[in-house]
Design an enzyme around this catalytic site. Sequence first.
Site, PDB file in Angstrom:
ATOM      1  CD  GLU A  94       4.294   6.778   2.481  1.00 56.76           C
ATOM      2  OE1 GLU A  94       3.665   8.713   2.747  1.00 56.76           O
ATOM      3  OE2 GLU A  94       3.379   6.670   3.127  1.00 56.76           O
ATOM      4  CB  CYS A 107       7.489  -0.318   8.248  1.00 62.60           C
ATOM      5  SG  CYS A 107       5.253  -1.258   7.016  1.00 62.60           S
ATOM      6  CB  CYS A 121      -5.939  -0.608   2.638  1.00 55.09           C
ATOM      7  SG  CYS A 121      -4.092  -0.356   2.966  1.00 55.09           S
ATOM      8  CB  CYS A 343      -1.372  -0.643  10.327  1.00 55.50           C
ATOM      9  SG  CYS A 343       0.062  -1.732  11.309  1.00 55.50           S
TER      10      CYS A 343
HETATM   11  N1  SAH Z   1      -0.758  -6.261   1.031  1.00 53.85           N
HETATM   12  C1  SAH Z   1       0.243  -6.315   2.196  1.00 53.85           C
HETATM   13  C2  SAH Z   1       0.667  -5.708   3.312  1.00 53.85           C
HETATM   14  C3  SAH Z   1       0.577  -4.602   3.251  1.00 53.85           C
HETATM   15  S1  SAH Z   1      -0.838  -4.448   4.630  1.00 53.85           S
HETATM   16  C4  SAH Z   1      -1.154  -7.241   3.248  1.00 53.85           C
HETATM   17  O1  SAH Z   1      -2.233  -7.243   3.092  1.00 53.85           O
HETATM   18  O2  SAH Z   1      -0.636  -7.917   4.544  1.00 53.85           O
HETATM   19  C5  SAH Z   1       0.204  -4.315   6.329  1.00 53.85           C
HETATM   20  C6  SAH Z   1      -0.636  -3.889   7.189  1.00 53.85           C
HETATM   21  O3  SAH Z   1      -1.494  -3.644   7.537  1.00 53.85           O
HETATM   22  C7  SAH Z   1      -1.754  -5.542   7.045  1.00 53.85           C
HETATM   23  O4  SAH Z   1      -1.554  -6.646   8.185  1.00 53.85           O
HETATM   24  C8  SAH Z   1      -3.217  -4.695   7.224  1.00 53.85           C
HETATM   25  O5  SAH Z   1      -4.396  -4.867   7.148  1.00 53.85           O
HETATM   26  C9  SAH Z   1      -2.827  -3.380   8.014  1.00 53.85           C
HETATM   27  N2  SAH Z   1      -3.431  -2.774   7.613  1.00 53.85           N
HETATM   28  C10 SAH Z   1      -4.145  -1.855   6.997  1.00 53.85           C
HETATM   29  N3  SAH Z   1      -5.183  -0.486   6.282  1.00 53.85           N
HETATM   30  C11 SAH Z   1      -5.075   0.053   8.451  1.00 53.85           C
HETATM   31  C12 SAH Z   1      -5.988   0.406   8.549  1.00 53.85           C
HETATM   32  N4  SAH Z   1      -5.783   1.749   8.061  1.00 53.85           N
HETATM   33  N5  SAH Z   1      -5.604   0.154  10.324  1.00 53.85           N
HETATM   34  C13 SAH Z   1      -4.400  -0.262  10.619  1.00 53.85           C
HETATM   35  N6  SAH Z   1      -4.023  -1.145   9.840  1.00 53.85           N
HETATM   36  C14 SAH Z   1      -4.195  -1.291   8.521  1.00 53.85           C
END
Ligand code: SAH
Length: 350
Positions: A94, A107, A121, A343
């Site tokens: 995605e 993104c 996540c 996110c």
């Molecule tokens: N692996 C990388 C990029 C992907 S995550 C990283 O860890 O930075 C992208 C962003 O989304 C990160 O800051 C992550 O912590 C945040 N994120 C992940 N799951 C989330 C959720 N359920 N709610 C809000 N933010 C989330």
Amino acid sequence: MEKRLNIKNLSIEELQDWVESAGEKKFRASQIFDWLYDKQIENFNEMKNIPKSFYSLLENEFEIQSLSHLTTQISDNTDTKKYLLQTNDKKLIEAVIIPDGEKNTLCISTQVGCPLDCKFCATGLMGYTRNLTAAEIIDQYILTSKLLAPAKITNIVFMGMGEPLLNFDAVMRSLSIFTNKKTKGISRTKITVSTAGLPEKINALAVSDYRVKLALSLHSPFDKIRNEIMPINKKHSLKDLKPALINYAKKTKTRITFEYTMLKGYNDREEDIEGLVKLSKQIPSKINIIPFNSIAHMSPGGLSAELEPTVYDKLFAFAEELRFRGLTVMIRQTQGDDIAAACGQLAVKH
Ligand code: SAH
């Protein structure tokens, strides 16, 4: 037939070498680059200034498209668009475009799934299949640019599915294309790579030519909590990360963005404010507070089913307190949660 390499995996220098080895003049490589990234053509026979005999050679050697577009979902309230894309070996990924006035932020995903298993996540719940190739990273940009036209993508964030720094080579190749002035690229100041925290790779990125912005998914100033919610922290603790982050900020003359997803009871306490203030004094940084999008409904159980968002009033008060203490704090608006494009909600059901 033998699987052909995608031509977008080659840097300009590699393409020049190939062109010369095929008996053609070096300048053909620039012409090909122009067709691929400026004109964004989809077939070799559209390369009008390339002799037919030569593009037949290219056709035999390389493929040109690495992704196909399956569906677009558009958020009712924010106009955020989530694109479901398929790789040539039928893997689903995605990409999301988040509009904000004149700005359109893409993104981008770097892996099919993710091996890091962060407890908050959704992508982590999918498990990990494979790294994306540079071509597949670049094609997310090319494909969604076309779908968005005449509007333009102005910013790129490596915050989609996967951990960019675990796919270092392909991410670097994609950066070389995105930041190349000859392509329809994007300036390095408009690109952010987000990582869960791999110190050696952060150091390697710091010495690269690209000097893009770096975001660290921090989520807690304490190793004890980070160990619980981000298993990678057991391997690379905050103590290891600090020098790499300080070095990155120094080398690139930019501040690190700390991403901070607010999790009730885990990182929204008074001691977290103290911890963040202390950390911010050590590392040139700003904080991006992110409302947590619960993933309990897709979780098989365990911590990921238990994590809850900090309520809004408390989130705002937390941000205010940090500002009062002298930190630069942004609050990220939740965008596209109605289409699971927000996110941490990117996860493809197979
Ligand atoms: N692996 C990388 C990029 C992907 S995550 C990283 O860890 O930075 C992208 C962003 O989304 C990160 O800051 C992550 O912590 C945040 N994120 C992940 N799951 C989330 C959720 N359920 N709610 C809000 N933010 C989330």
